[in-house]
Write a protein that holds these residues in place. Structure first.
Motif, PDB file in Angstrom:
ATOM      1  N   ARG A 255       9.979   0.405  -5.789  1.00 13.99           N
ATOM      2  CA  ARG A 255      10.324   1.753  -6.245  1.00 13.99           C
ATOM      3  C   ARG A 255      10.599   1.747  -7.741  1.00 13.99           C
ATOM      4  O   ARG A 255      10.874   0.720  -8.346  1.00 13.99           O
ATOM      5  CB  ARG A 255      11.535   2.274  -5.478  1.00 13.99           C
ATOM      6  CG  ARG A 255      12.814   1.500  -5.691  1.00 13.99           C
ATOM      7  CD  ARG A 255      13.923   2.033  -4.805  1.00 13.99           C
ATOM      8  NE  ARG A 255      15.152   1.263  -4.958  1.00 13.99           N
ATOM      9  CZ  ARG A 255      16.223   1.419  -4.214  1.00 13.99           C
ATOM     10  NH1 ARG A 255      16.229   2.308  -3.232  1.00 13.99           N
ATOM     11  NH2 ARG A 255      17.314   0.693  -4.416  1.00 13.99           N
ATOM     12  N   TRP A 278      11.841   9.822  -6.825  1.00 17.16           N
ATOM     13  CA  TRP A 278      11.546   8.402  -6.971  1.00 17.16           C
ATOM     14  C   TRP A 278      10.045   8.166  -6.848  1.00 17.16           C
ATOM     15  O   TRP A 278       9.309   8.948  -6.250  1.00 17.16           O
ATOM     16  CB  TRP A 278      12.229   7.576  -5.883  1.00 17.16           C
ATOM     17  CG  TRP A 278      13.717   7.650  -5.866  1.00 17.16           C
ATOM     18  CD1 TRP A 278      14.528   8.398  -6.670  1.00 17.16           C
ATOM     19  CD2 TRP A 278      14.587   6.942  -4.972  1.00 17.16           C
ATOM     20  NE1 TRP A 278      15.828   8.212  -6.328  1.00 17.16           N
ATOM     21  CE2 TRP A 278      15.911   7.320  -5.293  1.00 17.16           C
ATOM     22  CE3 TRP A 278      14.378   6.035  -3.938  1.00 17.16           C
ATOM     23  CZ2 TRP A 278      17.007   6.817  -4.615  1.00 17.16           C
ATOM     24  CZ3 TRP A 278      15.466   5.532  -3.267  1.00 17.16           C
ATOM     25  CH2 TRP A 278      16.769   5.913  -3.609  1.00 17.16           C
ATOM     26  N   GLU A 280       8.026   5.515  -4.964  1.00 16.69           N
ATOM     27  CA  GLU A 280       8.182   4.449  -3.975  1.00 16.69           C
ATOM     28  C   GLU A 280       6.835   4.202  -3.319  1.00 16.69           C
ATOM     29  O   GLU A 280       6.144   5.144  -2.923  1.00 16.69           O
ATOM     30  CB  GLU A 280       9.233   4.840  -2.936  1.00 16.69           C
ATOM     31  CG  GLU A 280       9.616   3.684  -2.011  1.00 16.69           C
ATOM     32  CD  GLU A 280      10.849   4.002  -1.183  1.00 16.69           C
ATOM     33  OE1 GLU A 280      11.935   4.137  -1.783  1.00 16.69           O
ATOM     34  OE2 GLU A 280      10.715   4.144   0.044  1.00 16.69           O
TER      35      GLU A 280
END
Length: 530
Positions: A255, A278, A280
């Motif tokens: 991530r 994020w 990821e």
């Protein structure tokens, strides 16, 4: 660009050196060391203009974008504002500030208001000349624009690397080792000794039998009892265990931007962004933990009954002041529903016994009263007399003598500049002898500071009764009548630097409920007689 010729002001000059990213890349390719090359350029520039470089400010090889991350630049700006320099030599004006507009403004204003020249191989800048000021600000603007372009390109490359499953961290997480890929970038491989520990942590935390399941504190204790080292060979704590349980790297994920570095004027903070922001992706590395076990651990943490206190709310009047006398860690408040609130040391394995908060407060106030009485008595005992006045006069004479010696050394340094200009000294000899004189001046400055401190201490004793005694008396008068823990905390912080708490024996029926020690560190340099 044409070389500009101006009449430089008389006075002392310094040089500022800082490496850019391209300099570091060039050195990696085997090119000449940047600072050696730049020193040579600036010394030749100083000889051309018949000025001498008294000091060189040299940033560490990797300095930050902001002024706040560049200690030599901070010192340079301070010295420029104090008008210590007639001018500053630098290979490019962009080396002074490549940060944001505010940083560039700080640099520009410091040079402008102190009327300090900037001298580069291509141009000299008089900060109070409108044309030079415009050139200077334009140079900083273009530097900032180039820097932002490079930063965007780097960030884009990192995002693409994460999406490709590569690991971007400089240090592998516990349980893995960092491995260089055949192409560009890194991935992870399970650590033969640490990866089984990670599996044990998840197994203990998610055990299907509630009687065998352990929380993060018991897991940390178990690992410490078995002398299993952490990544940094320190003790396991709850935060370390929780960090492992929450990290999706163990199910084969990578991530980016979960906790971006946000730079602020008051320091650095790393806020956690919402998960949807994020980046990821599935990593190139193998998983250590199955997704089922990982998700079960997240569910257990989500259903935990532990709740944090409201952000910024002080419930412990001794917060930030009281420390453990056995392990040195903070003593924290433990709210208790059926008995008075307690103070405990939360460190795993620490044998310091807790106490009721109200008992600690009572003993603290008594200790402050005893300290104040002793302070007053000592102050009376050490009132100024004839001998002390003679001592004060001797300290002042020592300070004046040291100041005279410093002026002699500074005069010798001025002679070095003359010898360099007349080419009696080479640059190397000049720098060598300058360093010797700089060392002597530094030593004499330290001696002057000590002498000034001695004089200041003697004089401050006379002010102690005016400031210290009334402040402690005020705290003692209002503390017991104050209910707000935050207000109590502020009161104590005005008179105490820290409190050391130690208790060896516990138990409600042991008779030792109030048998603890408090060591106070008042917020003053020294008592009057020391």
């Amino acid at each position: 660009m044409k070389m500009s010729y101006k009449l430089l002001p008389t006075g002392e000059y310094c040089a500022y050196l800082r490496k850019s990213r391209s300099d570091l890349e060039a050195e990696e390719r085997g090119e000449e060391e940047t600072y050696a090359r730049h020193e040579k350029i600036l010394l030749e520039l100083s000889q051309r203009h018949k000025i001498t470089i008294s000091k060189i400010y040299k940033e560490k090889p990797i300095s930050g974008e902001r002024i706040s991350e560049r200690p030599e630049m901070i010192q340079l700006i301070s010295d420029v504002e104090d008008k210590n320099w007639a001018g500053v030599l630098v290979v490019e004006v962009e080396r002074l500030a490549r940060g944001d507009t505010m940083d560039q403004g700080i640099v520009a204003q410091a040079f402008k208001y102190s009327h300090t020249f900037i001298v580069t191989p291509m141009r000299m800048y008089d900060p109070n000349d409108p044309n030079d000021e415009e050139y200077f600000e334009f140079g900083l603007f273009m530097s900032r624009r180039e820097f932002k372009t490079i930063t965007r390109r780097l960030q884009s490359g990192r995002s693409d690397a994460v999406k490709d499953g590569k690991y971007l961290g400089n240090v592998a997480p516990y349980g893995y080792e960092r491995v260089k890929l055949h192409g560009k970038g890194y991935t992870l491989t399970p650590h033969p000794e640490q990866s089984p520990i990670v599996q044990t942590i998840f197994s203990m935390y998610t055990d299907s039998d509630p009687d065998h399941r352990k929380g993060s504190a018991l897991i940390a204790k178990h690992l410490n009892d078995h002398k299993i080292p952490t990544q940094k060979n320190s003790k396991w704590i709850v935060a370390t265990v929780i960090g492992i349980l929450r990290n999706p790297v163990y199910i084969g994920k990578v991530r980016w931007k979960s906790r971006p570095l946000v730079k602020r004027r008051d320091g650095k903070s790393r806020p956690r962004l919402p998960r949807e922001d994020w980046i990821e992706a599935t990593g190139l590395h193998p998983a250590i933990i199955s997704e089922d076990i990982f998700n079960k651990a997240q569910d257990i943490m989500g259903n935990s009954n532990h709740r944090s206190a409201p952000a910024g709310k002080i419930s412990n009047p001794l917060a930030g002041l009281i420390r453990c006398g056995m392990c040195g860690g903070p003593i924290v408040l433990r709210p208790q529903p059926k008995v008075p609130n307690g103070l405990i040391c939360p460190a795993q394995g620490c044998k310091n016994v807790g106490s009721y908060l109200y008992l600690v407060e009572e003993k603290l106030i008594q200790a402050l009263k005893h300290w104040l009485a002793a302070y007053k008595a000592d102050w009376e005992k050490n009132r100024p007399n004839h001998e002390k006045l003679i001592l004060l006069k001797a300290q002042e004479d020592t300070h004046q003598s040291l100041e005279k010696k410093r002026k002699e050394y500074e005069g010798q340094k001025s002679n070095l500049y003359d010898l360099l200009e007349r080419k009696i000294y080479t640059t190397d000899v000049f720098l060598q002898r300058s360093q010797v004189l700089d060392t002597r001046i530094k030593e004499i400055n330290e001696a002057i500071l000590k002498a000034e401190a001695a004089v200041t201490i003697e004089k401050s004793r006379h002010e102690a009764r005016i400031k210290t005694i009334p402040q402690v008396e005020h705290v003692l008068a209002v503390y017991s009548e104050t209910e707000d823990p935050a207000h109590k905390n502020r009161l104590l912080s005005t008179v105490l630097e820290k409190i050391i708490y130690t208790k060896h024996k516990g138990g409600r029926w042991s008779g030792a409920v109030d048998k603890f020690e408090l060591l106070l560190f008042p917020n003053i340099d020294s008592v009057p007689g020391t």
